[in-house]
Design a protein around this motif. Sequence first.
Motif, PDB file in Angstrom:
ATOM      1  N   GLU A 164     -12.045   0.555  -0.854  1.00 35.33           N
ATOM      2  CA  GLU A 164     -10.890   0.283  -1.715  1.00 35.33           C
ATOM      3  C   GLU A 164      -9.733   1.209  -1.341  1.00 35.33           C
ATOM      4  O   GLU A 164      -9.912   2.422  -1.278  1.00 35.33           O
ATOM      5  CB  GLU A 164     -11.279   0.505  -3.189  1.00 35.33           C
ATOM      6  N   ALA A 165      -8.571   0.618  -1.108  1.00 31.76           N
ATOM      7  CA  ALA A 165      -7.395   1.413  -0.745  1.00 31.76           C
ATOM      8  C   ALA A 165      -6.675   1.967  -1.976  1.00 31.76           C
ATOM      9  O   ALA A 165      -6.010   2.997  -1.895  1.00 31.76           O
ATOM     10  CB  ALA A 165      -6.417   0.551   0.065  1.00 31.76           C
TER      11      ALA A 165
ATOM     12  N   GLY B  16     -11.514  -4.830  -6.390  1.00 29.33           N
ATOM     13  CA  GLY B  16     -10.740  -5.122  -7.607  1.00 29.33           C
ATOM     14  C   GLY B  16     -11.143  -4.227  -8.762  1.00 29.33           C
ATOM     15  O   GLY B  16     -11.113  -3.003  -8.671  1.00 29.33           O
TER      16      GLY B  16
ATOM     17  N   PRO C  86     -14.510 -13.369  -9.890  1.00 25.71           N
ATOM     18  CA  PRO C  86     -15.374 -12.471 -10.670  1.00 25.71           C
ATOM     19  C   PRO C  86     -14.843 -12.186 -12.072  1.00 25.71           C
ATOM     20  O   PRO C  86     -15.615 -11.845 -12.974  1.00 25.71           O
ATOM     21  CB  PRO C  86     -15.400 -11.171  -9.855  1.00 25.71           C
TER      22      PRO C  86
ATOM     23  N   HIS D  24       0.779  -1.248   0.000  1.00 20.54           N
ATOM     24  CA  HIS D  24       0.000   0.000   0.000  1.00 20.54           C
ATOM     25  C   HIS D  24       0.804   1.288   0.000  1.00 20.54           C
ATOM     26  O   HIS D  24       0.205   2.360  -0.002  1.00 20.54           O
ATOM     27  CB  HIS D  24      -0.952   0.000   1.206  1.00 20.54           C
TER      28      HIS D  24
ATOM     29  N   THR E 180      -9.156 -13.779 -10.594  1.00 28.88           N
ATOM     30  CA  THR E 180     -10.051 -14.064  -9.475  1.00 28.88           C
ATOM     31  C   THR E 180     -11.413 -14.500 -10.009  1.00 28.88           C
ATOM     32  O   THR E 180     -11.735 -14.271 -11.183  1.00 28.88           O
ATOM     33  CB  THR E 180     -10.240 -12.806  -8.610  1.00 28.88           C
TER      34      THR E 180
ATOM     35  N   ASN F 163     -14.425 -10.830  -1.686  1.00 29.73           N
ATOM     36  CA  ASN F 163     -13.778 -11.948  -2.372  1.00 29.73           C
ATOM     37  C   ASN F 163     -12.288 -11.664  -2.482  1.00 29.73           C
ATOM     38  O   ASN F 163     -11.893 -10.611  -3.001  1.00 29.73           O
ATOM     39  CB  ASN F 163     -14.370 -12.134  -3.782  1.00 29.73           C
TER      40      ASN F 163
ATOM     41  N   GLY G   6     -12.541  -4.453  -0.931  1.00 36.18           N
ATOM     42  CA  GLY G   6     -11.525  -4.797  -1.934  1.00 36.18           C
ATOM     43  C   GLY G   6     -12.122  -5.233  -3.255  1.00 36.18           C
ATOM     44  O   GLY G   6     -11.928  -6.366  -3.683  1.00 36.18           O
TER      45      GLY G   6
ATOM     46  N   LEU H 172      -7.339   1.058  -8.677  1.00 35.66           N
ATOM     47  CA  LEU H 172      -8.495   0.155  -8.765  1.00 35.66           C
ATOM     48  C   LEU H 172      -9.798   0.913  -8.568  1.00 35.66           C
ATOM     49  O   LEU H 172     -10.805   0.609  -9.201  1.00 35.66           O
ATOM     50  CB  LEU H 172      -8.344  -0.995  -7.774  1.00 35.66           C
TER      51      LEU H 172
HETATM   52  N1  SAH Z   1     -12.312  -8.702  -4.944  1.00 39.91           N
HETATM   53  C1  SAH Z   1     -11.583  -8.505  -6.183  1.00 39.91           C
HETATM   54  C2  SAH Z   1     -10.128  -8.089  -5.992  1.00 39.91           C
HETATM   55  C3  SAH Z   1      -9.261  -8.960  -5.136  1.00 39.91           C
HETATM   56  S1  SAH Z   1      -7.608  -8.291  -4.985  1.00 39.91           S
HETATM   57  C4  SAH Z   1     -11.693  -9.741  -7.032  1.00 39.91           C
HETATM   58  O1  SAH Z   1     -12.128 -10.778  -6.520  1.00 39.91           O
HETATM   59  O2  SAH Z   1     -11.361  -9.682  -8.216  1.00 39.91           O
HETATM   60  C5  SAH Z   1      -7.663  -7.464  -3.414  1.00 39.91           C
HETATM   61  C6  SAH Z   1      -8.442  -6.184  -3.407  1.00 39.91           C
HETATM   62  O3  SAH Z   1      -8.427  -5.653  -2.090  1.00 39.91           O
HETATM   63  C7  SAH Z   1      -7.900  -5.075  -4.291  1.00 39.91           C
HETATM   64  O4  SAH Z   1      -8.983  -4.328  -4.757  1.00 39.91           O
HETATM   65  C8  SAH Z   1      -7.026  -4.285  -3.311  1.00 39.91           C
HETATM   66  O5  SAH Z   1      -6.704  -2.995  -3.743  1.00 39.91           O
HETATM   67  C9  SAH Z   1      -7.916  -4.310  -2.102  1.00 39.91           C
HETATM   68  N2  SAH Z   1      -7.244  -4.124  -0.820  1.00 39.91           N
HETATM   69  C10 SAH Z   1      -6.200  -4.838  -0.336  1.00 39.91           C
HETATM   70  N3  SAH Z   1      -5.899  -4.448   0.914  1.00 39.91           N
HETATM   71  C11 SAH Z   1      -6.773  -3.469   1.243  1.00 39.91           C
HETATM   72  C12 SAH Z   1      -6.978  -2.664   2.408  1.00 39.91           C
HETATM   73  N4  SAH Z   1      -6.201  -2.808   3.490  1.00 39.91           N
HETATM   74  N5  SAH Z   1      -7.981  -1.767   2.401  1.00 39.91           N
HETATM   75  C13 SAH Z   1      -8.788  -1.632   1.308  1.00 39.91           C
HETATM   76  N6  SAH Z   1      -8.643  -2.363   0.178  1.00 39.91           N
HETATM   77  C14 SAH Z   1      -7.647  -3.259   0.135  1.00 39.91           C
END
Ligand code: SAH
Length: 364
Positions: free
Chosen positions: A121-122, A90, A55, A34, A53, A161, A88, A126
């Motif tokens: 979302e961090a 994605g 989705p 991050h 992944t 997910n 998160g 994304l």
């Molecule tokens: N859910 C999505 C992406 C999975 S990847 C899919 O299944 O395709 C992990 C996701 O979590 C990414 O969007 C990443 O930026 C986010 N993420 C990871 N750590 C995070 C945190 N501490 N806070 C917020 N989002 C985070």
Amino acid sequence: MTSALKMGLEGRIAALIAAQGPITVAQFMTMALHDAEGGYYATRDPLGRDFTTAPEISQMFGEMLGLWCAAAWRDQGCPKNPMLVELGPGRGSLMADALRALRAQKALPDFCDGLELVMVEASPVLRALQEKALANANVNIRWATHFDDSMAQRPLFVLANEFFDALPIRQFVRTARGWCERMVTQAGGKLAFALAPLVTPPSLIPKADAPDGGVHEVSASSTALAGEIARVIAAKGGAALFLDYGHGEAAGHGETLQAIGGGGFADVLAQPGAQDITAHVDFAALADAARHAGAAVHGPLGQGAFLNRLGMGARAQQLATANPNAAADVQAALARLTSPAQMGELFKALAILPPSAPTPPGFA
Ligand code: SAH
């Protein structure tokens, strides 16, 4: 002297270690994933490049999860003004598919009516992709970087997910002296693992017995978040569904921290920021935290069994019939998501509901 900001991420981690001493694996993960300038998620869209992944494999995944939320909402009497949070998200594909399926179903009152959607979302990269994916979603949406109290006021539905696997873990290694935390330090101009000289108080490690060299992993941010979500669900109603790869029973003593980059598994400490770093999700720990917060827990259950029970096979048939040219692809996606040899068993589903709510779809 070079300013720390002009260095690459590895240099900045080394500078931090030089200034404060060895850092925990969790601190290393947080910076590697991050850091605003060089973090893996902060600076790129990794999906389809380093990993893919559910989705992204098929629209059916998000559709099933959206309808799952609506069914849990209906089972609780269709409470007004629900909030839906995705952790998160994605590229935003899961949510786009979920909302489309929710709008298309006419059997239930409209879950999207009065809904507030929050995308947690961090990563700015994304988030921009998610905004695009949901540009025509026609629901009340906002973005947040963290789960916070603004999400604790209404019936709460949560989808996540492959989110918890990205949250930082600390590692403790069993030695003749007792449990010692594994730290990240530097040796010979490179980042390296080293054991903390002080023994960890036994109260921090729930399972005392392990062979020498056994590793115990703890993700405090995961259990804290699961507990917080469970507390809101127990008080206000709602349902959370977490899907991820990981272990269901109490975790063993192997380490699960891994890095993926450049087309395969990589050294965790090499090239921070250029590769994904994850750990298996400890579902038993998430379940304990949720129960402790007063909620009921269902699962964990293999993703394959869960999706099959929700009717993904029938949905695949429907899509194949509607578009015979795509039939083989649809069947291949179904197999990938559900077969035990692929994602069907390593990936698991865990649900959190109020104790008074019926068992949610897929878990009975
Ligand atoms: N859910 C999505 C992406 C999975 S990847 C899919 O299944 O395709 C992990 C996701 O979590 C990414 O969007 C990443 O930026 C986010 N993420 C990871 N750590 C995070 C945190 N501490 N806070 C917020 N989002 C985070």
